[in-house]
Design an enzyme around this catalytic site. Structure first.
Site, PDB file in Angstrom:
ATOM      1  CE  LYS A 280     -60.163  28.434 -31.945  1.00  0.00           C
ATOM      2  NZ  LYS A 280     -60.482  29.747 -31.328  1.00  0.00           N
ATOM      3  CD  GLU A 366     -60.348  42.575 -23.178  1.00  0.00           C
ATOM      4  OE1 GLU A 366     -59.624  43.222 -23.944  1.00  0.00           O
ATOM      5  OE2 GLU A 366     -60.452  41.322 -23.232  1.00  0.00           O
ATOM      6  NE  ARG A 394     -54.265  44.132 -23.099  1.00  0.00           N
ATOM      7  CZ  ARG A 394     -54.238  43.266 -24.119  1.00  0.00           C
ATOM      8  NH1 ARG A 394     -55.305  43.092 -24.871  1.00  0.00           N
ATOM      9  NH2 ARG A 394     -53.137  42.572 -24.383  1.00  0.00           N
TER      10      ARG A 394
HETATM   11  C1  LIG Z   1     -56.911  40.675 -23.647  1.00  0.00           C
HETATM   12  C2  LIG Z   1     -57.519  39.307 -23.831  1.00  0.00           C
HETATM   13  N1  LIG Z   1     -58.850  39.209 -23.889  1.00  0.00           N
HETATM   14  C3  LIG Z   1     -59.428  37.997 -24.055  1.00  0.00           C
HETATM   15  C4  LIG Z   1     -58.655  36.862 -24.134  1.00  0.00           C
HETATM   16  C5  LIG Z   1     -59.310  35.500 -24.231  1.00  0.00           C
HETATM   17  N2  LIG Z   1     -58.981  34.843 -25.521  1.00  0.00           N
HETATM   18  C6  LIG Z   1     -58.024  33.948 -25.618  1.00  0.00           C
HETATM   19  S1  LIG Z   1     -57.852  33.358 -27.160  1.00  0.00           S
HETATM   20  C7  LIG Z   1     -59.133  34.314 -27.708  1.00  0.00           C
HETATM   21  C8  LIG Z   1     -59.561  34.271 -29.129  1.00  0.00           C
HETATM   22  C9  LIG Z   1     -58.387  34.508 -30.018  1.00  0.00           C
HETATM   23  O1  LIG Z   1     -58.809  34.409 -31.368  1.00  0.00           O
HETATM   24  P1  LIG Z   1     -57.693  34.353 -32.490  1.00  0.00           P
HETATM   25  O2  LIG Z   1     -56.675  35.375 -32.212  1.00  0.00           O
HETATM   26  O3  LIG Z   1     -58.402  34.423 -33.769  1.00  0.00           O
HETATM   27  O4  LIG Z   1     -56.996  32.925 -32.268  1.00  0.00           O
HETATM   28  P2  LIG Z   1     -57.540  31.476 -32.674  1.00  0.00           P
HETATM   29  O5  LIG Z   1     -58.003  30.847 -31.369  1.00  0.00           O
HETATM   30  O6  LIG Z   1     -58.644  31.652 -33.649  1.00  0.00           O
HETATM   31  O7  LIG Z   1     -56.364  30.765 -33.259  1.00  0.00           O
HETATM   32  C10 LIG Z   1     -59.633  35.086 -26.680  1.00  0.00           C
HETATM   33  C11 LIG Z   1     -60.781  36.024 -26.806  1.00  0.00           C
HETATM   34  C12 LIG Z   1     -57.263  37.018 -24.044  1.00  0.00           C
HETATM   35  N3  LIG Z   1     -56.429  35.938 -24.054  1.00  0.00           N
HETATM   36  N4  LIG Z   1     -56.726  38.240 -23.906  1.00  0.00           N
END
Ligand SMILES: Cc1ncc(C[n+]2csc(CCOP(=O)(O)OP(=O)(O)O)c2C)c(N)n1
Ligand SMILES: CC(=O)[C@@H](O)[C@H](O)COP(=O)(O)O
Ligand SMILES: [Mg+2]
Length: 632
Positions: A280, A366, A394
């Protein structure tokens, strides 16, 4: 500059491998430069530059479909699909969305923003393709963080059953917003080259190799056994249990390996999972060092990475929530805090380090967070579940079925209540007043400032049942904070300004605008009463019925009008048989676009000027009785 020549991804197919590597460098630099000016989701997009190039090299978008999960990592995809020049408008009013949107480009196959939807959507597209005799390739790209949500497994489960031709790419960077959590995450990053494994292999080789005659054959047998042991213990086992063919883990920054793997797997029958390991923030040292900080970042210095406009922190509502919860937990050991992968965003960092044994990050889960809290409450604890308003959508049934039906003392701290700004329609907390207020047994308070937020938190702590409060994204008012906030009487509102020419009932972040509007109209001889109801449920019926007697009641809320606070007031007046001129001001029945909070509040008449204009019109034309009419 190669990137300038790429108006469509088809152009990528003619490039040499050397040119592709050059294009990757140019993309990365363009993303850094552009996001340093506008802010945005930098680290995730930097991590998938090579993967994006390989996808568009192998696939034929938009005929073939790429379904991004969350979509915050799709900046390279957007630049390669004709939107590079629009990047200066990223996440701005009427500008480029920060997430894939079908209305923005045919290359965006599914609208995203909330996580863990990509596999379900891609599977649906695959089933429809087969039902319609199509042959397009369909690829979902899901991150390891998004893989912590149950929705993803519901999709895996059905994919293994349907056996549709489908490729799921797991982009594994061991990060969610903060370091990823949970058993799945540690399983995915299981290191088969652990010291023990290496030592065991070395000793076994020496022993077997020293055996006369049979040693050589045994060695080759042992090495085959090692390979199958690795195959058995690597993450593949998890996905193969779901009926997927598993490939990986492969280097997500190696273009040749990506192109070769994707070329092969997109020809296979049935569901396939490609486990890709990336970093990342790859290619920008400050983001590689601090991927959480550069997950969603404000404008920054593209050379040094110094962030110019940091968000959140002490002066924000989020910061007040986080620091107050730590104070409360020090006095009340029943308090435990829960986040769903939003440690920094919800302001729980200090709580997590001060009370590590009383803090839980459940991952992007959630629904589980709420029912987990219900379990904690059953055993006498006081869980505070910190989930953004939009993500609380959610867990709606868990709030109803697992917490309120049992009348359990769970507190829902809903940050980002109301308009959030740049994240736009997928993230505005536009509905929580509506989807929470009708649930029996729930108490719902909307503090107008940080002092009232503290009092809401204390009121919730002392209340022996489900309690929700919501507060906005951004800076608080800079008021003095209490060391020991006092609770308020449940269902009690406050008259903030006296007046009999009409009454403005303003909720939460709308109170300041209402007070300013009342001051402006006072100069025109109109004396408006301004009331902060403080509670969406139960309402302060006495106060609101008294307001009806002025003849004109204006409700103001940063929530959809459908079923919101204004609806609650209209229900109260109908039941009481009173009929003042009732004007409901809030968000219209549609999804609200992106833009700054101030721009959107002005656009939807929620700022002081908007309220003055609307109330002035009502006083002129509205059929109002009482002193207001006399003033017209
Ligand atoms: C239902 C939901 N909960 C929380 C989020 C907030 N959120 C956005 S990106 C993220 C982390 C995603 O991690 P990953 O899928 O590993 O993607 P990366 O940023 O590592 O590429 C979160 C928790 C969201 N977008 N949707
Ligand atoms: C993509 C996503 O869902 C999160 O990164 C979200 O953008 C966080 O919002 P805040 O920036 O308000 O914390
Ligand atoms: Mg990740």
């Amino acid at each position: 500059m190669l990137l300038e020549t790429i108006e469509s991804p088809a152009r990528i197919k003619d490039l040499s491998r050397e040119q592709l590597r050059q294009l990757a460098d140019e993309l990365r630099s363009e993303i850094i430069q552009s996001v340093s000016r506008t802010g945005g989701h930098l680290a995730s997009s930097l991590g998938v530059v090579e993967l994006t190039l390989a996808l568009h090299r192998v696939l034929d978008s938009p005929h073939d479909k790429i379904v991004w999960d969350v979509g915050h990592q799709a900046y390279a995809h957007k630049m390669l699909t004709g939107r590079r020049k629009a990047f200066s408008t990223l996440r701005q009013l009427d500008g480029l969305s920060g997430f894939p949107k079908r209305s923005e480009s045919p290359h965006d196959s599914f609208d995203v923003g909330h996580s863990s939807t990509s596999v379900s959507a891609a599977l649906g597209m695959a089933a429809a393709r087969d039902a319609c005799g199509g042959e397009e390739k369909i690829v979902a790209v899901i991150g390891d963080g998004s893989l912590t949500a149950g929705l993803a497994y519901e999709a895996f489960n059905q994919a293994g059953h349907l056996k549709k031709n489908l490729v799921v790419i797991l982009n594994d960077n061991e990060m969610s917003i903060s370091p990823n959590v949970g058993a799945i995450s540690s399983f995915l990053s299981r290191k088969m080259t652990s010291d023990f494994f290496v030592r065991m292999k070395k000793e076994a080789t020496q022993i077997i190799g020293s055996m006369p005659k049979i040693g050589k054959d045994l060695l080759s047998l042992a090495s085959r056994a090692e390979h199958s042991l690795k195959g058995f213990l690597t993450p593949g086992m998890l996905f193969e249990a779901f009926g997927f063919d598993y490939f990986g883990p492969i280097d997500g920054h190696n273009l040749d390996e990506l192109i070769e793997t994707l070329t092969n797997v997109t020809r296979l029958e049935g569901p396939v999972l490609v486990h890709v390991v990336t970093r990342k923030g790859h290619g920008f040292a400050p983001a590689e060092r601090e991927p959480s900080k550069f997950h969603g970042v404000g404008p920054f210095d593209a050379e040094t990475g110094e962030v110019i406009a940091a968000k959140g922190g002490g002066g924000s509502f989020t910061g007040v929530f986080g620091s107050t919860l730590v104070q409360m937990a020090a006095r009340d050991e029943r308090i435990v805090a829960i986040t769903a992968a939003m440690l920094e965003g919800t302001g729980l960092k200090e709580f997590s380090t001060t009370f590590p044994e009383r803090f839980y990050d459940v991952g992007i889960a959630e629904q589980h967070a709420v029912t987990f809290a219900a379990g904690l409450a059953c055993r006498g604890l006081r869980p505070v579940v910190a989930i953004y308003s939009t993500f609380m959508q959610r867990a709606y049934d868990q709030v109803v079925h697992d917490v309120c039906l049992q009348n359990l003392p769970v507190t829902f701290a809903m940050d980002r209540g109301g308009l959030v700004g740049a994240d736009g329609p997928t993230h505005h907390g536009a509905f929580d007043l509506s989807f929470m207020r009708h649930i029996p047994n729930l108490t719902f308070m909307v503090p107008r400032d940080e002092q009232q937020l503290q009092r809401a938190m204390e009121t919730a702590r002392l209340h022996d049942g489900p309690f929700a409060y919501r507060y906005p994204r951004g800076k608080a008012l800079g008021l003095a904070l209490a060391d020991q906030p006092q609770a308020v009487e449940i269902g009690s509102g406050e008259v903030l300004r006296e007046g009999d020419d009409g009454a403005v009932l303003a909720v939460g972040s709308a109170v300041q605008a209402a007070l300013e509007a009342a001051e402006t109209l006072a100069a025109e001889g109109v004396q408006l009463r301004v009331i902060d109801p403080r509670f969406i449920k139960p309402l302060d019926e006495r106060l609101l019925l008294q307001a009806a007697a002025t003849g004109l009641v204006v409700t103001v809320e940063e929530n959809t009008l459908q079923g919101g606070f204004g609806s609650a007031v209209s229900e109260l007046y109908a039941a009481a048989g009173v009929a003042p001129r009732l004007v409901l001001i809030g968000l219209p029945d549609r999804f609200i676009e992106q833009g700054s909070q101030d721009q959107l509040r002005a656009r939807y008449g929620l700022d002081a000027d908007g309220l003055v204009g609307r109330i002035r019109d009502e006083l002129k034309t509205g059929d109002v009785t009482g002193a207001a009419a006399a003033g017209s």
